[in-house]
Design a protein around this motif. Structure first.
Motif, PDB file in Angstrom:
ATOM      1  N   GLU A  11      13.643  -0.015   2.723  1.00 41.12           N
ATOM      2  CA  GLU A  11      14.844  -0.945   2.706  1.00 41.12           C
ATOM      3  C   GLU A  11      14.760  -1.528   4.553  1.00 41.12           C
ATOM      4  OE1 GLU A  11      18.229   0.980   1.553  1.00 41.12           O
ATOM      5  OE2 GLU A  11      17.886   1.360  -0.142  1.00 41.12           O
ATOM      6  N   ASN A  12      13.954  -0.730   5.333  1.00 39.42           N
ATOM      7  CA  ASN A  12      13.919  -1.181   6.762  1.00 39.42           C
ATOM      8  C   ASN A  12      13.529  -2.599   6.907  1.00 39.42           C
ATOM      9  OD1 ASN A  12      12.176  -1.512   9.289  1.00 39.42           O
ATOM     10  ND2 ASN A  12      13.494   0.281   9.600  1.00 39.42           N
ATOM     11  N   ALA A  13      13.981  -3.399   7.770  1.00 36.91           N
ATOM     12  CA  ALA A  13      13.798  -4.808   7.591  1.00 36.91           C
ATOM     13  C   ALA A  13      12.486  -5.022   8.440  1.00 36.91           C
ATOM     14  CB  ALA A  13      14.815  -5.737   8.642  1.00 36.91           C
ATOM     15  N   ASP A  58      10.304  -1.455  -3.605  1.00 35.19           N
ATOM     16  CA  ASP A  58      11.670  -0.817  -4.189  1.00 35.19           C
ATOM     17  C   ASP A  58      11.343   0.820  -4.441  1.00 35.19           C
ATOM     18  OD1 ASP A  58      12.852  -3.212  -3.765  1.00 35.19           O
ATOM     19  OD2 ASP A  58      13.076  -3.338  -6.140  1.00 35.19           O
ATOM     20  N   VAL A  59      10.107   1.216  -4.952  1.00 37.94           N
ATOM     21  CA  VAL A  59       9.559   2.510  -5.208  1.00 37.94           C
ATOM     22  C   VAL A  59       9.396   3.339  -3.928  1.00 37.94           C
ATOM     23  CG1 VAL A  59       9.319   1.910  -7.514  1.00 37.94           C
ATOM     24  CG2 VAL A  59       7.468   2.195  -5.939  1.00 37.94           C
ATOM     25  N   LEU A  60       9.282   2.564  -2.958  1.00 38.87           N
ATOM     26  CA  LEU A  60       8.786   3.466  -1.799  1.00 38.87           C
ATOM     27  C   LEU A  60       9.797   3.977  -0.885  1.00 38.87           C
ATOM     28  CD1 LEU A  60       5.947   0.941  -0.660  1.00 38.87           C
ATOM     29  CD2 LEU A  60       5.965   2.964  -1.974  1.00 38.87           C
ATOM     30  N   LYS A  61      10.023   5.517  -0.894  1.00 34.90           N
ATOM     31  CA  LYS A  61      11.050   5.857  -0.030  1.00 34.90           C
ATOM     32  C   LYS A  61      10.361   6.610   1.268  1.00 34.90           C
ATOM     33  CE  LYS A  61      13.653   5.409  -3.538  1.00 34.90           C
ATOM     34  NZ  LYS A  61      13.969   3.822  -3.775  1.00 34.90           N
ATOM     35  N   ASN A  62       9.215   6.536   1.442  1.00 35.18           N
ATOM     36  CA  ASN A  62       8.644   7.133   2.640  1.00 35.18           C
ATOM     37  C   ASN A  62       7.640   6.148   3.465  1.00 35.18           C
ATOM     38  OD1 ASN A  62       8.483   9.178   0.074  1.00 35.18           O
ATOM     39  ND2 ASN A  62       8.921  10.346   1.850  1.00 35.18           N
ATOM     40  N   GLY A  71       2.838   1.898   6.765  1.00 37.65           N
ATOM     41  CA  GLY A  71       2.224   2.452   5.738  1.00 37.65           C
ATOM     42  C   GLY A  71       3.223   3.377   4.922  1.00 37.65           C
ATOM     43  N   ALA A  72       2.914   3.688   3.675  1.00 38.93           N
ATOM     44  CA  ALA A  72       3.850   4.289   2.927  1.00 38.93           C
ATOM     45  C   ALA A  72       3.138   4.923   1.969  1.00 38.93           C
ATOM     46  CB  ALA A  72       4.726   3.121   2.101  1.00 38.93           C
ATOM     47  N   PHE A  73       4.075   5.951   1.102  1.00 35.38           N
ATOM     48  CA  PHE A  73       3.679   6.491  -0.011  1.00 35.38           C
ATOM     49  C   PHE A  73       4.589   6.901  -0.976  1.00 35.38           C
ATOM     50  CE2 PHE A  73       4.649  10.288   2.756  1.00 35.38           C
ATOM     51  CZ  PHE A  73       5.351  11.020   1.971  1.00 35.38           C
ATOM     52  N   LYS A  74       4.073   7.034  -2.335  1.00 32.55           N
ATOM     53  CA  LYS A  74       4.946   7.298  -3.230  1.00 32.55           C
ATOM     54  C   LYS A  74       4.355   8.462  -4.090  1.00 32.55           C
ATOM     55  CE  LYS A  74       3.321   4.055  -6.854  1.00 32.55           C
ATOM     56  NZ  LYS A  74       3.742   3.058  -7.678  1.00 32.55           N
ATOM     57  N   LEU A 120      -0.975   6.308  -1.403  1.00 27.06           N
ATOM     58  CA  LEU A 120      -0.652   5.684  -0.127  1.00 27.06           C
ATOM     59  C   LEU A 120      -0.731   4.358  -0.677  1.00 27.06           C
ATOM     60  CD1 LEU A 120      -3.197   7.440   2.274  1.00 27.06           C
ATOM     61  CD2 LEU A 120      -0.771   7.833   1.703  1.00 27.06           C
ATOM     62  N   LYS A 121       0.206   3.508   0.006  1.00 30.21           N
ATOM     63  CA  LYS A 121       0.735   2.016  -0.231  1.00 30.21           C
ATOM     64  C   LYS A 121       0.886   1.369   0.998  1.00 30.21           C
ATOM     65  CE  LYS A 121       0.994   0.720  -4.118  1.00 30.21           C
ATOM     66  NZ  LYS A 121      -0.089   0.328  -4.914  1.00 30.21           N
ATOM     67  N   ARG A 122       0.653  -0.112   0.997  1.00 31.50           N
ATOM     68  CA  ARG A 122       1.270  -1.066   1.620  1.00 31.50           C
ATOM     69  C   ARG A 122       0.741  -0.637   3.381  1.00 31.50           C
ATOM     70  NH1 ARG A 122       0.957  -4.438  -1.066  1.00 31.50           N
ATOM     71  NH2 ARG A 122       2.766  -5.733  -0.401  1.00 31.50           N
ATOM     72  N   MET A 123      -0.591   0.145   3.412  1.00 31.48           N
ATOM     73  CA  MET A 123      -1.050   0.033   4.778  1.00 31.48           C
ATOM     74  C   MET A 123      -1.360  -1.287   5.538  1.00 31.48           C
ATOM     75  SD  MET A 123      -1.613   3.283   5.773  1.00 31.48           S
ATOM     76  CE  MET A 123      -2.686   3.217   7.159  1.00 31.48           C
TER      77      MET A 123
END
Length: 149
Positions: free
Chosen positions: A10-12, A43-47, A61-64, A73-76
């Motif tokens: 949710e971070n802008a 929306d499914v990324l909490k980290n 970067g993110a993970f689910k 790992l997602k969205r690097m």
């Protein structure tokens, strides 16, 4: 000096970087972009991890959760002006640390064959090539990796 922030999708700042990443990927993926994009819902990324230099946003970067033991790992993404400065390495290391803190034992990821810098980063960081998993099985533009933490 690079500093990292743990947050969520949710971070802008994260949302703005994802828009840049999606525009970049739409060019690389060409007519396959619609297929790949459907698996990148934030929306499914909490980290999520963000990298800054003072107030300047550098990358993300993110993970689910993928299984009870593994994260995906997602969205690097590192802003083009910030590449080659170790930003992605710092983000990836933080994602791995956070995953271990949550008791996951491995990280998996998919990246594109048209992204040699990403492939080089993951290889340098100890990721091993694995058969394309899940929705990426049989996709010629994909290459998948795993690292045991």
């Amino acid at each position: 000096m690079i500093h990292l922030q743990r947050t969520n999708s949710e971070n802008a700042d994260f949302i703005s970087l994802v828009k840049e990443l999606d525009a970049h990927l739409s060019i690389l993926d060409g007519d396959q972009h619609g297929f790949y994009n459907q698996f990148n819902n934030i929306d499914v990324l909490k980290n999520v991890v963000l990298a800054y230099d003072d107030e300047t946003l550098l990358g993300c970067g993110a993970f689910k959760e993928y299984t009870k033991d593994a994260v995906e790992l997602k969205r690097m993404y590192t802003h083009p002006k910030s590449r080659g400065k170790g930003v992605a390495t710092k983000i990836l290391t933080e994602l791995e640390t956070w995953s271990k803190e949550l008791s996951y034992t491995s990280c998996i990821l998919e990246t594109g064959i048209k992204m040699p810098d990403a492939v080089a980063l993951y290889t340098k960081m100890g990721y091993q090539s694995i058969p394309n998993y899940g929705q990426y099985a049989g996709k010629e533009l994909s290459c998948c990796f795993e690292k045991v933490l």
